[in-house]
Design an enzyme around this catalytic site. Structure first.
Site, short mmCIF file in Angstrom:
data_model
loop_
_atom_site.label_atom_id
_atom_site.label_comp_id
_atom_site.label_asym_id
_atom_site.label_seq_id
_atom_site.Cartn_x
_atom_site.Cartn_y
_atom_site.Cartn_z
N ASN A 254 -2.62 -7.77 4.37
CA ASN A 254 -2.15 -9.12 4.10
C ASN A 254 -0.79 -9.11 3.42
O ASN A 254 0.09 -9.91 3.73
CB ASN A 254 -3.17 -9.87 3.25
N THR B 131 3.13 3.52 -1.57
CA THR B 131 3.49 2.50 -2.54
C THR B 131 3.19 2.95 -3.96
O THR B 131 2.18 3.61 -4.21
CB THR B 131 2.74 1.18 -2.25
N HIS C 17 -1.47 2.80 0.70
CA HIS C 17 -1.90 2.42 -0.65
C HIS C 17 -2.74 3.58 -1.19
O HIS C 17 -3.88 3.77 -0.76
CB HIS C 17 -2.72 1.13 -0.60
N PHE D 172 -4.20 -5.21 1.52
CA PHE D 172 -2.95 -4.48 1.67
C PHE D 172 -2.27 -4.88 2.98
O PHE D 172 -1.05 -5.07 3.03
CB PHE D 172 -3.22 -2.98 1.65
N GLY E 167 -6.75 -1.52 2.90
CA GLY E 167 -7.73 -2.53 3.25
C GLY E 167 -7.11 -3.82 3.72
O GLY E 167 -5.91 -3.91 3.98
N ASP E 168 -7.94 -4.85 3.82
CA ASP E 168 -7.48 -6.14 4.32
C ASP E 168 -6.41 -6.76 3.43
O ASP E 168 -5.45 -7.36 3.92
CB ASP E 168 -8.67 -7.11 4.42
#
Length: 622
Positions: free
Chosen positions: A237, A203, A172, A235, A232-233
């Site tokens: 997920n 992405t 990301h 992304f 991060g969390d």
């Protein structure tokens, strides 16, 4: 010993043993950078070296001050991720920089010595969970000697089990403070040295990682040893849900009588509504928009491929993909705003530490919660929508903070502090009913004799505190009575027996409702939401914060932000260890926070799957 003797074959004493017996042995006289002349030995466990300098000369000195040599004298092969020949150059005895060493009279042994390096790591003395790159350089005037060492050590590294060879990587680019691309460029050389083949996808739009994971054929996905998220969390997920959406079929969560299930509860798939899912995962928890990302703006380290996957998950998979899978693992290179999953699984919020866990093939199982939304609003029709979370699901204060922060994405990670302050001052509570599955003490204690069960509300300043067992590397609770892969793949909520199920209810006004799968340690909450939550014990921690005066709620938040605090030890806080729960709002609409993702749900149910996925991690050490 005469080191210049021809009997030593120019300083090279070799002892070889075949690979078919006990630990193979190779020993040579070499020169080691920052140490001096050493005897380097290879055995089945690792490398070790002993200095040939006399004790009087074992350490360098400057102006009469002895310089202690802090270089270790051994390294385990399990901690070595690469060995390679490098260009000819000098080997210095002093650990001073080369210019300073020459200035102070520490001449190199040979300005044109053949060299090879062993790449490993050392644990930080200040923070043992932080792994620091370590490079050990050896030299010899004979090139075949260096080549022999490189080949022999590589032969041992190739026998290390579980190290990845092929990885699919999503980046990301605008993660956190927009450092996703830069973060990958920092750790990419580690993967190159470890000879890990990578397919890198940067992405270009929200939801792209979900689409790629959902539409990739299982045969192609099986060619990888795992998938990494550089972000991060939120992304992570997105990638997790893309992976599970078209592959993992599981029953819906159990529910108490009176909780409407419009379709069969025993034979339900986990297929998403693809359009709605993409919409709801369009904003990463700590990541900024992709809108300013140029498709041509790529670093050479990232590769040239730009993947534009379909927005529709492909349910017609060519082959089955086993879930859980011991071989296929997930990894996270932290580049977000909180990175709670990385902190809980490695103990450090550090890209290099995470990269080393990955290339060394570390492994830890992680519980995953299945959250099913039955109604988006009070007036909407019943349509189940499945979502998976790896760390936390929150309503009320937690959902309001995420919703409010979306207005200030231009602020970057600081928007959470600003939004949190606004939501706190607003001090809104919500009418809702929560039902949770009671788990008998014998079941929670069966995980470990040292475990504890707190399936009741905690009372203010309760002196009878439950014993806290913190999840650590090689955790007894996570490893004891763990079910095997085949049973995990087909099991539903652990310890659930319909004929024995007992549902408890809590109804009223709540400032927040939270379900923590892991402790969720982060920089704002050093001990996490639940300090003794575990990575893979098959339980969720349901935290209900009842309506209370603003001052008391501030006290709770202060305890949450304090290391060693007791945020759950208040009369208005209920803490229940459970495996499943349901939620029904009494308002018109409700906003949840699922791993940092906005999720509108008026009515939902959730259950936890023990050890559903495996991460490239080993758990925190301390």
């Amino acid at each position: 010993m005469d080191r210049n003797s021809d009997d030593d074959d120019d300083g090279n004493a070799l002892q070889n043993a075949s690979f078919n017996g006990e630990a193979p042995l190779l020993s040579s006289n070499l020169f080691m950078d920052q140490v001096g002349e050493v005897v380097l030995t290879l055995n089945s466990d690792g490398l070790s070296w002993n200095s040939l300098d006399s004790p009087e000369n074992g350490g360098a000195s400057c102006l009469g001050i002895k310089l202690e040599n802090e270089v270790p004298n051994e390294v385990k092969l399990s901690d070595v991720y690469a060995v390679e020949l490098i260009t000819k150059g000098a080997i210095y005895k002093s650990k001073l920089p080369k210019a300073g060493a020459v200035l102070l009279g520490f001449e190199p042994y040979d300005s044109e010595m053949f060299r090879f390096t062993v790449h490993s790591f050392q644990k930080s003395k200040i923070q043992p969970n932080l792994w620091v790159l370590a490079v050990y350089t050896f030299g010899h005037k004979d090139l075949p000697t260096c080549e022999m060492w490189v080949n022999r050590v590589n032969a041992f590294l190739n026998m290390e089990v579980g190290r990845p060879k092929n990885l699919l990587i999503f980046i990301h680019p605008m993660s956190g403070k927009g450092n996703g691309r830069k973060t990958w460029e920092t750790v990419a050389p580690i993967f190159v040295r470890a000879k890990v083949n990578t397919k890198v996808i940067v992405t270009q739009r929200a939801g792209q990682a979900f689409d790629v994971m959902a539409s990739t054929k299982n045969k192609e996905l099986s060619s990888y040893d795992g998938v990494l998220a550089v972000g991060g969390d939120g992304f992570f997920n997105e990638i997790l849900n893309g992976f599970l959406s078209s592959r993992y079929k599981a029953p819906y969560p159990p529910a108490p009588a009176g909780f409407i299930h419009p379709v069969g509860n025993d034979r339900c798939s986990s297929d998403h509504d693809p359009n709605e899912t993409v919409t709801e995962t369009s904003q990463h928890d700590e990541d900024q928009s992709h809108q300013d990302q140029s498709p041509q703006d790529q670093s050479p380290l990232l590769g040239s491929e730009q993947y534009h996957g379909s927005r529709l998950p492909n349910s017609n998979q060519d082959t089955d993909f086993p879930i859980p899978s011991e071989r296929f693992r997930f990894g996270i290179i932290p580049a977000g705003s909180t990175d709670a999953i990385v902190i809980c699984t490695t103990g450090a919020r550090d890209p290099v530490t995470s990269a080393l866990h990955i290339v060394l093939g570390k492994r830890v199982c992680l519980d995953i919660a299945q959250v099913v939304r039955w109604k988006a609003t009070a007036t909407s029709k019943v349509e189940p929508l499945v979502h998976y979370t790896a760390s936390f699901s929150g309503y009320g204060f937690y959902g309001d903070v995420i919703s409010e922060s979306e207005k200030y994405r231009w602020m970057g990670p600081k928007r959470y502090d600003y939004a949190g302050t606004k939501v706190f001052l607003r001090h809104r509570s919500y009418e809702a009913e929560i039902a949770y599955l009671e788990v008998d003490a014998e079941h929670t204690n069966s995980v470990s004799n040292k475990g504890y069960s707190c399936s009741r509300a905690r009372t203010f300043r309760n002196s009878n505190k439950c014993e806290r067992v913190i999840c650590r590397r090689n955790c007894n609770i996570c490893n004891t009575n763990s079910v095997d892969m085949s049973s995990r793949a087909t099991s539903t909520t652990p310890y659930f027996r319909p004929e024995e199920a007992r549902w408890l209810r809590s109804k009223g006004r709540f400032l927040s409702v939270g379900a923590a799968i892991i402790s969720n340690r982060n920089e704002r909450a050093p001990d996490g939401l639940v300090v003794d939550a575990h990575l893979s014990d098959g339980f969720m921690h349901l935290i209900l914060i009842k309506d209370c005066p603003r001052a008391l709620y501030l006290w709770h938040l202060t305890e949450l932000a304090r290391k060693g605090g007791n945020p759950l030890n208040f009369e208005f806080v209920e803490h229940h260890k459970t495996t499943a729960f349901t939620f029904t709002s009494s308002g018109k609409e409700s906003v949840w926070n699922l791993d940092g993702e906005l999720f509108k749900a008026h009515q939902l149910s959730a259950q936890v799957f023990r050890g559903l996925i495996t991460l490239f991690a080993s758990g925190p050490e301390v």
